[in-house]
Scaffold this motif. Sequence first.
Motif, PDB file in Angstrom:
ATOM      1  N   ASN A  93      20.741  37.449 -19.511  1.00 42.77           N
ATOM      2  CA  ASN A  93      20.271  37.038 -18.185  1.00 42.77           C
ATOM      3  C   ASN A  93      18.749  36.985 -18.129  1.00 42.77           C
ATOM      4  OD1 ASN A  93      22.888  36.866 -17.189  1.00 42.77           O
ATOM      5  ND2 ASN A  93      22.926  39.011 -16.592  1.00 42.77           N
TER       6      ASN A  93
ATOM      7  N   THR B 275      16.610  33.474 -17.579  1.00 42.51           N
ATOM      8  CA  THR B 275      15.630  33.326 -16.499  1.00 42.51           C
ATOM      9  C   THR B 275      14.259  32.967 -17.050  1.00 42.51           C
ATOM     10  OG1 THR B 275      16.857  35.074 -15.355  1.00 42.51           O
ATOM     11  CG2 THR B 275      14.776  34.399 -14.379  1.00 42.51           C
TER      12      THR B 275
ATOM     13  N   ASP C 220      11.408  35.056  -9.876  1.00 40.42           N
ATOM     14  CA  ASP C 220      12.818  35.257 -10.206  1.00 40.42           C
ATOM     15  C   ASP C 220      12.959  36.041 -11.504  1.00 40.42           C
ATOM     16  OD1 ASP C 220      13.972  34.048  -8.024  1.00 40.42           O
ATOM     17  OD2 ASP C 220      14.140  32.073  -8.955  1.00 40.42           O
TER      18      ASP C 220
ATOM     19  N   THR D 145      14.831  39.518 -11.899  1.00 39.49           N
ATOM     20  CA  THR D 145      15.929  39.642 -12.859  1.00 39.49           C
ATOM     21  C   THR D 145      15.687  40.810 -13.806  1.00 39.49           C
ATOM     22  OG1 THR D 145      16.400  37.274 -12.761  1.00 39.49           O
ATOM     23  CG2 THR D 145      17.194  38.463 -14.696  1.00 39.49           C
TER      24      THR D 145
ATOM     25  N   TYR E  64      16.475  43.925 -11.905  1.00 35.37           N
ATOM     26  CA  TYR E  64      17.919  44.088 -11.686  1.00 35.37           C
ATOM     27  C   TYR E  64      18.631  44.501 -12.972  1.00 35.37           C
ATOM     28  CZ  TYR E  64      22.745  43.035 -10.498  1.00 35.37           C
ATOM     29  OH  TYR E  64      24.107  43.126 -10.302  1.00 35.37           O
ATOM     30  N   GLU E  65      18.272  43.873 -14.085  1.00 36.55           N
ATOM     31  CA  GLU E  65      18.925  44.203 -15.348  1.00 36.55           C
ATOM     32  C   GLU E  65      18.555  45.610 -15.822  1.00 36.55           C
ATOM     33  OE1 GLU E  65      21.302  42.501 -16.700  1.00 36.55           O
ATOM     34  OE2 GLU E  65      21.112  40.961 -15.152  1.00 36.55           O
TER      35      GLU E  65
END
Length: 521
Positions: free
Chosen positions: A41, A45, A182, A186, A189-190
């Motif tokens: 991910n 991104t 973004d 990301t 979040y990861e």
Amino acid sequence: MRAYYFFFLVLVVIFNDLYSQTKIKCDLIEISSIAFNKNPNIKSTYYAVQNAEAGVQVQAGTFDYNLNSEAIYQKSRYNLYDADPRNEFIDSPLKSNSVEFAANLLKKFRTSQIAEVSLRYLYKDSNFPFNNFNEYVGPFYGNHTGVVNFSLTQPLLRGRGKRIATTGERISNLYIEKNNFDYEFTNSYEILQIGLAYWSYYTAFKSLDVYIQNETRVRNLLEMTNELVKADKKPQGDLAQINADLTNQERLTTVARQNLYNARLNLGRAIGLSEEESQLLDVPANDFPEVAKSGFSGNSNKNTFIKAAQENRGDLKAIKKISEAVELQYQLAENNLKPQLDLTGFVYYGSTSNGNGMDKTLSSFVNNQGQDVGGGAKLTFMFPLNNNVAKGNYSISKIAVKDQQVIRDNLQRNIELNINIATNNLSNSVMILEKAKESMAFYQEAFNNEQIKFQMGLTTLFNLMQFQERYTYSELEYLNAEQQFSNAIISLRHETGTLVAKENLDFNVIQNAFYTVPNIN
């Protein structure tokens, strides 16, 4: 003997070195660093950022120099009519040859003007021996014509001004910023998912240890009971009950091992590792955070955390950039409702020369005879009567602006709700952790006392086994409480945008992000 000891020591060192090379150190910072390079991910991104950069290059192409050119060679045969007076001088057909070359250089400026420079050269001859002035020059006597033209066009309505001309370029730059934010979100979040997976792995690791210790306690109880049965202090039937409990504890230990295996692979999944790589994850290297060292304060101000999120969260910054881009698209659609009215000013220079040879080709641009110089201006008007395309795009853009505001407000609302939930979870997890620690200490003391009473014959085996189960359960609950507190810290970090630090497109986890609550002044 010393030589044997030395040889054994060398073997131990070599074995440890080989073991360390085949294992992945399960340290929170190290596995997070691995994820920045391996997590799909995060990589996807990052490619979106590169794609947006390519989009800017595409939009910049609007202002590139455009060179167009063409070369034409034509040979023709024309059969004259019988009444054509040229039959007197040539044998039909009329033969002609022509060579034409044209080139133009076009440039659109960011101030919306369009400049064009063009060059045209034409050579033509035929087998008719007279020129345009009825002078005899012989067959296939060439005529050379050269013209240079310069024009400058200024849009007066549609497409006028730097603000409109550069809209596409500015939108693309906004999308670069949007994709960068973004990418930032990301990453956060990861890393959050890795933190949650790590604490699950660590909890499973510690839980297995609890079950093994509990199994050991049951075995010790079985040995103790055996001795008491031999001494006729306990009935033989107690052994069956303990053996049944031991079998059940062995089953729970096997389940704990399975949970540990699953947790290891899930951690590898979060990092971006394959199944084989996930199996190489070593034992967890980081212990749970401590409340005393976490910087937790019971009177934390939620509004301070919300303000921090507004300043730091990548997804909120990204949505603001999208809103700006949509607003620019709306302005462009509004401009496209106007008719196209362009004013063009132009000047040109040209001349002609007659004769064959390369010198005549060049002299066609400088020959005084046949020289033509001029200039002028023109207005070009274009407007589709229904203009449905422009009207439809305007409506779409207008709706997009309103929709984007809804999305932005909704994101802001959810951020505030999530921070409220995260701060509440953190406060409750501290209270739960403290109570779980107290409960475990009391159950441990009660179990130790019950063991002494069992040895003295003052309590039953059933009571002892109940206290043992309660003590084991309290240990597991304490581990879960520690996991909940650890999860609450990184969740609050993620929600406030303070989990990862950014330097250009290089990211790293903020020091002590897994162990301390955000320190926001």
